[in-house]
Design a protein around this motif. Sequence first.
Motif, PDB file in Angstrom:
ATOM      1  N   LEU A 110      10.025  -3.823  -7.434  1.00 40.19           N
ATOM      2  CA  LEU A 110       8.826  -4.538  -7.844  1.00 40.19           C
ATOM      3  C   LEU A 110       8.536  -5.653  -6.855  1.00 40.19           C
ATOM      4  O   LEU A 110       9.435  -6.201  -6.248  1.00 40.19           O
ATOM      5  CB  LEU A 110       9.021  -5.148  -9.242  1.00 40.19           C
ATOM      6  N   GLU A 120       5.059  -9.001  -9.654  1.00 42.71           N
ATOM      7  CA  GLU A 120       5.351  -8.103 -10.760  1.00 42.71           C
ATOM      8  C   GLU A 120       6.606  -8.521 -11.492  1.00 42.71           C
ATOM      9  O   GLU A 120       6.791  -8.228 -12.657  1.00 42.71           O
ATOM     10  CB  GLU A 120       5.485  -6.668 -10.252  1.00 42.71           C
ATOM     11  N   LYS A 121       7.466  -9.211 -10.768  1.00 42.96           N
ATOM     12  CA  LYS A 121       8.708  -9.594 -11.407  1.00 42.96           C
ATOM     13  C   LYS A 121       8.522 -10.762 -12.358  1.00 42.96           C
ATOM     14  O   LYS A 121       9.411 -11.108 -13.107  1.00 42.96           O
ATOM     15  CB  LYS A 121       9.740  -9.990 -10.345  1.00 42.96           C
ATOM     16  N   LEU A 122       7.374 -11.384 -12.280  1.00 45.81           N
ATOM     17  CA  LEU A 122       7.145 -12.466 -13.226  1.00 45.81           C
ATOM     18  C   LEU A 122       6.927 -11.845 -14.596  1.00 45.81           C
ATOM     19  O   LEU A 122       6.144 -10.945 -14.757  1.00 45.81           O
ATOM     20  CB  LEU A 122       5.913 -13.267 -12.827  1.00 45.81           C
ATOM     21  N   GLU A 123       7.630 -12.349 -15.557  1.00 42.74           N
ATOM     22  CA  GLU A 123       7.526 -11.755 -16.879  1.00 42.74           C
ATOM     23  C   GLU A 123       6.119 -11.888 -17.408  1.00 42.74           C
ATOM     24  O   GLU A 123       5.518 -12.941 -17.306  1.00 42.74           O
ATOM     25  CB  GLU A 123       8.506 -12.446 -17.819  1.00 42.74           C
ATOM     26  N   ASP A 148      -0.972  -4.019  -5.902  1.00 41.76           N
ATOM     27  CA  ASP A 148      -0.215  -5.074  -6.581  1.00 41.76           C
ATOM     28  C   ASP A 148      -1.125  -6.121  -7.176  1.00 41.76           C
ATOM     29  O   ASP A 148      -0.928  -6.565  -8.287  1.00 41.76           O
ATOM     30  CB  ASP A 148       0.694  -5.781  -5.573  1.00 41.76           C
ATOM     31  N   ASP A 170      -2.689  -5.741 -10.561  1.00 35.19           N
ATOM     32  CA  ASP A 170      -1.860  -5.944 -11.745  1.00 35.19           C
ATOM     33  C   ASP A 170      -1.782  -7.395 -12.118  1.00 35.19           C
ATOM     34  O   ASP A 170      -1.418  -7.758 -13.209  1.00 35.19           O
ATOM     35  CB  ASP A 170      -0.436  -5.449 -11.472  1.00 35.19           C
TER      36      ASP A 170
END
Lengths: 363, 423
Positions: free
Chosen positions: A148, A152-155, A296, A299
Amino acid sequence: MAEADREIIKPEMMKSYIWLQTSDGSIQQVELEVAMFCPMICKEIHSGMGSSKNYPISLPSRVNPAILSLILDYCRFHQIPGRSNKEMKSFDEKFIRMDTKRLCELTSAADSLKLKPLVDLTSRALARMIEGKTPEEIRDIFHLPDDLTEEEKLEPIKNTIDDPRIRLLNRLYARKRKELKERERLKNVDVEEEHVDDRSVEDLLSFINGRNSDSKGVKTSKNKRKNRTRKDPQRNTSSNSTSSTNVVNVDKEFNGLDLTYHDPSTCDHILSNLGKTLKLLNIEDSFPPDDGFDGDDLDDDIDPAMKEKIDREVEDFARRLNSHWPERMQEILSLGQERRRLPTAFNCNGSFRTYARLDQQQK
Amino acid sequence: MDDDLRGDLISDLPQSIIETILTKLPIKDAIRTSTLSRKWRYKWTTITDLVFNDKCASSYYDRPNSENNLVNFITHLLFLHDGPIHKFALSTSFLQSSPDIDQWLLFLSRKGTKELSIELGEGEWFRAPSCLFMYSKLTHLELVRCELDPPPHFKGFLCLKYLNLQQVLMPPDDIENLISSCPLLESLTLSYFDSLELTLCAPNLKYLSLEGEFLDICLENTPRLATVSVAMYMTDDIAEHFEHSSSCNIDKFLGGVPCLERLVGQIYFTKYLSVGMDRGINRIKYDRLKIVELYQVNFEDLNEVLAVLHVIVSSPNLKELQISGSSNTSAALLASDLGIWEKECSKDYMFDQLKTVKITEVSGILHEMGFIKFLLVHSPVLKEMTIIPSAYVTDGRLNMLVNLVRYRRASAQAEVIFVQEQL
């Protein structure tokens, strides 16, 4: 004693066996009662299969011999009636102690045999392995690829905190990574750099920061984003009046803070003001997604126009951090008077006409 | 296959299993799986069971405004969610009435929600919006501290099987209407209702639990009822109502429950049953009644004792009996009619299945001892009788023991356990 009783009770079913065939072709003989515990096998038996070696019941592909023996152990224990809850629980606890790979295979196999109690048991075990762990730990346990991007890794829900600082820093990290990737790419591929006129946004920033046209040094790596900037002018006319007032306010603030630029907390303060201002300037705008846009970014839940502004901000911030402070201070102070001499002939942005007008008024 | 080459162990399991695993995680952890890898990014968005409690939002936000945090968390989650939501459970002490909850309920009403459970904080009670009555697929409803006001055209929850209302403000007629308009209702729990006169019509009802200040309970149409648990509180109003009651309560309550398997009565329940004992009762046999637990029985009141007797004598298959007394006097009463025991049933009557008896809060008064004696004489298969004296009675214990030792026992295996120190 009980074993003997049972055998006396059903003489015709004394140790009846059926035949099972696993995915690799090997055939096994299994006690009838044990196999009947699996609903899927039960169904097959009722339709006449499995009674002889020539007509074994074909098990689903997810069931290999090793896993089958585990499943049969489970069935063998649980199919005996009259087990106390405590006994069953204790057996289950011991039963699921195995390595992760096997546990996953077991879950999959139990599901294909429709053995719901075992699926529940293994799912619970897997859930326990996930609960409370950090993403890195979980990726480690299950050998998940770390594919990711930073954003994207941010919750997803945590990410909606209204704190521009966090967002900016995150974008900075993301930007750095992308820059590295771009550099790699550019080495291999010839990319014609478009010299798009992006002065509108740049100058807006400069104006706020109290600098002159230093912005040409901005990297043009994100060509696609620049294209979007073109669409900016039409939409900014609505927020003209608000923008100008805010810019003036921010200006005053910056003037006041000139002498304290190298204080990190003030830096943050400036940054947060920047964020607020930019937000005020561009709140109502929403851009349709550009086809050429990076997957990316779509999203991302930040408004795309806002994103652009933040991009610029981050670049500036990064540059600022990297440059030497005393020099910067001098630069800023000296350029403080220069900002009023902004040319009015900017071609894109309606808002700049306003700023220009403002300047004229101030003169 | 080489583990390292294949890598990923879990992401390719069928979606149903992934959802099972995610449902077994606390909601925070389930959402966090979206940061694991590409494949996991949206796996959590289709889970069908959402369970929220106070722990959900606290670690995400550092600000002290927990109510806002929780509201934001749930709202954002619902936005990101995809697909049907079968279960929504919210239990929080931070949140009280809030327009956001109304919005969530409206949103959920379109998602085919089957199980709904809302428990909010003390404070202003949440007023259920009218969209709640549009949940056509609802099978489980649990509400704590709220106001319910069904609209006039409400036809009932046709799929509802489980209903649990605690501290719910609802017009009394509406409660009865609600219950009778849910034809599939199997389990009903009503707690902390005030001054309620309840008539139950629920043909499929199997489990009933009532707790509160009930003026009257009439089980009019509950033929399948198997477990009943009632705790009745007393107020002056209710006491007066009992005085002037002209009906026989045992008939009203236990008259239509032939399938009863377990009866639990607490606080003033036996008092309630005892009202109208002398007006002639229909004798039904409770063939399936195996466990009877009656607490806070006032052995000084003859009618209450008779009510208890009536119940156990009508249960030929009774296995387990638990009684607790409520008097804390140790004074021996005037010798009243000691023949009551024999009046209720013939000398040959035996509790053929009664194995376990436990009598607590014994003060040693006449009727209590008489009752114990009665049981011992009429229980041929009794295994264990446990007697726990009331903590308030210290002097009369020796007397109690002296009497106990003397009583005849029909069962040779009976152990009479007198517990001195209650741990």
